[in-house]
Design a protein around this motif. Structure first.
Motif, PDB file in Angstrom:
ATOM      1  N   GLU A 125       0.832  -1.205   0.000  1.00 34.68           N
ATOM      2  CA  GLU A 125       0.000   0.000   0.000  1.00 34.68           C
ATOM      3  C   GLU A 125       0.868   1.258   0.000  1.00 34.68           C
ATOM      4  O   GLU A 125       0.570   2.252  -0.671  1.00 34.68           O
ATOM      5  N   GLY A 345      -4.474   0.182  -6.781  1.00 37.92           N
ATOM      6  CA  GLY A 345      -4.851   0.334  -5.381  1.00 37.92           C
ATOM      7  C   GLY A 345      -6.055  -0.513  -5.032  1.00 37.92           C
ATOM      8  O   GLY A 345      -6.115  -1.127  -3.945  1.00 37.92           O
ATOM      9  N   MET A 349      -5.989  -3.677  -2.375  1.00 38.05           N
ATOM     10  CA  MET A 349      -6.855  -3.618  -1.198  1.00 38.05           C
ATOM     11  C   MET A 349      -7.798  -4.821  -1.156  1.00 38.05           C
ATOM     12  O   MET A 349      -8.005  -5.443  -0.108  1.00 38.05           O
ATOM     13  N   THR A 366      -8.300   5.146  -1.959  1.00 36.78           N
ATOM     14  CA  THR A 366      -6.934   4.927  -2.433  1.00 36.78           C
ATOM     15  C   THR A 366      -6.322   6.222  -2.968  1.00 36.78           C
ATOM     16  O   THR A 366      -5.131   6.469  -2.790  1.00 36.78           O
TER      17      THR A 366
END
Length: 455
Positions: A125, A345, A349, A366
């Motif tokens: 991330e 992103g 996730m 994101t």
């Protein structure tokens, strides 16, 4: 095709449930023809261009142009080697997604403990944020240069482009591929035009693609080479590639159709990464043709913008038009990269932590995670471009840290016959991939050490 020709496979080869599909809203939504090479290739063309923009994003620009400005054409060989490594790893990422029906993030989650998986998610991330930071900075500075608006306003405008992605997703994944392809076309056209104006020597360019021993003996050249290699292979692109390779309709009960999908996806990926190779070559050639021997400070986007209209630096071809075209290309690069960064992103996730929330909220989250630090720096430094661009250095450090956690699992999973069956990496590709992985990890580790001043 008769049932006798279909090979039903075990475990990871089974059809994936609807809820566990990567990018489920577009997974398997694009039909592909049964016959015809060119028609099939056209149907598979698209994901590769989304991958390729990660290899020509604003974060790579300064390094490539600086490489040409300092060492003329000698580092073109590094651009070539980096591109070949990228082609190998992205082909593996696509194959992983096509064969297993899962992206790299989902595979890591399934093959690690919850604690390790959570740690890897945090690192990945941060890498997404680091990548997005470079795109946001590039886009915001381009908006400032083109429209003379405050940098903070440019950052806010750039943050809002996530709404464009939401709209495009409603219109279909092909629309996203088309928009990104158009932006890449602008980038290629701008730099091809500027390189033609600079009139570089063709023979010297070709000689630059042959590795020279000075790269290893000259410390400054080696360091810049490491920067080019280390910044080329982006960890988020490997996650993205393993997911969007599944946007085409795939019959996972038929191994021949899987093999066909791998073949055309790899062709598309290699074609588009060749375009990225051309762009990075053009950047380095432009730096060499215009700035080699001028002793100009080209460490920032604004410096490059100003240099292109300064006759004292680039000679008779200097003009405001060149500067404007540079800013247009920078904006195109930033926008195309932010689209793919936002998709990455979402993939990360969903894949790592299976976070279930509305798509619009997920994409907004994101993007905000990346915009907040840039906006905070911009406010703190009162919109000073030079200070804000320093974030790019730190973003590359995060990317360097995250890279092994994407490359090593990718090579492991695609080499495992229990996971990949007949599609596991051949011996030659395993050797090349592990060599590339070790080299990338070593080079990025060296860059981190140098960045924090230990050597």
């Amino acid at each position: 095709m008769t049932e006798s020709k279909k090979k039903h496979r075990e475990s990871s080869f089974e059809t994936i449930g609807e809820n566990s599909k990567s990018l489920s809203e577009v997974n398997g939504t694009i039909k592909v023809p049964e016959k015809g090479f060119w028609r099939t290739l056209m149907a598979y063309t698209g994901p590769g261009i989304l991958i390729a923009v990660g290899y020509m994003d604003p974060g790579n620009w300064i390094t490539s142009i600086a490489g040409g400005a300092q060492f003329k054409y000698q580092l073109l060989s590094i651009v070539l080697i980096s591109s070949l490594i990228a082609m190998l790893l992205q082909a593996m990422a696509a194959k992983l997604g096509i064969v297993t029906g899962k992206d790299l993030a989902q595979m890591i989650r399934e093959h690690t403990s919850k604690r390790v998986g959570f740690m890897l998610w945090v690192i990945t991330e941060l890498a997404i944020m680091a990548t997005d930071i470079a795109e946001i900075i590039g886009s915001a500075i381009a908006i400032e240069l083109l429209f003379h608006v405050p940098l903070i306003v440019g950052i806010v405008i750039t943050a809002a482009d996530v709404l464009i992605l939401l709209l495009l997703m409603q219109l279909g994944f092909r629309k996203i591929e088309t928009i990104v392809a158009a932006l890449v076309f602008v980038i290629v056209g701008v730099f091809a035009y500027e390189v033609l104006l600079a009139q570089p020597k063709f023979a010297e360019i070709m000689a630059g693609y042959i590795p020279h021993r000075d790269i290893l003996t000259n410390k400054s050249m080696l360091y810049l080479s490491l920067g080019i290699v280390g910044a080329t292979v982006m960890p988020h692109d490997l996650f993205l590639g393993s997911s969007i390779s599944q946007t085409r309709e795939i019959d996972r009960t038929d191994e021949e159709k899987i093999a066909r999908s791998i073949k055309f996806t790899t062709i598309d990926s290699n074609i588009q990464l060749t375009i990225a190779f051309v762009v990075n070559s053009l950047l380095l050639i432009l730096g060499a043709a215009l700035f080699y021997g001028t002793n100009s400070d080209l460490g920032k986007f604004v410096d490059l913008f100003n240099a292109l209209k300064d006759p004292k630096i680039v000679g008779a071809i200097a003009s405001p038009l060149l500067s404007i075209l540079f800013a247009v290309a920078l904006l195109s690069s930033g926008q195309s990269s932010t689209i793919t960064g936002t998709l990455s992103g979402q993939i990360i996730m969903e894949g790592f932590i299976e976070l279930k929330m509305p798509m619009w909220a997920q994409r907004l989250l994101t993007r905000l995670l990346s915009v907040i630090p840039v906006l905070g720096f911009a406010i703190y430094y009162h919109g000073n471009e030079a200070k804000i661009e320093n974030l790019l250095t730190f973003s590359q450090v995060f990317l360097s840290i995250a890279l092994p956690f994407a490359v090593i699992p990718l090579v492991m999973y695609t080499s495992d016959k229990k996971i990949m069956g007949r599609f596991a990496n051949a011996t030659w590709s395993k050797v090349c991939a592990w060599t590339a992985a070790i080299v990338l990890v070593a080079l990025n580790g060296y860059l981190i050490v140098q960045t924090i001043g230990l050597v």
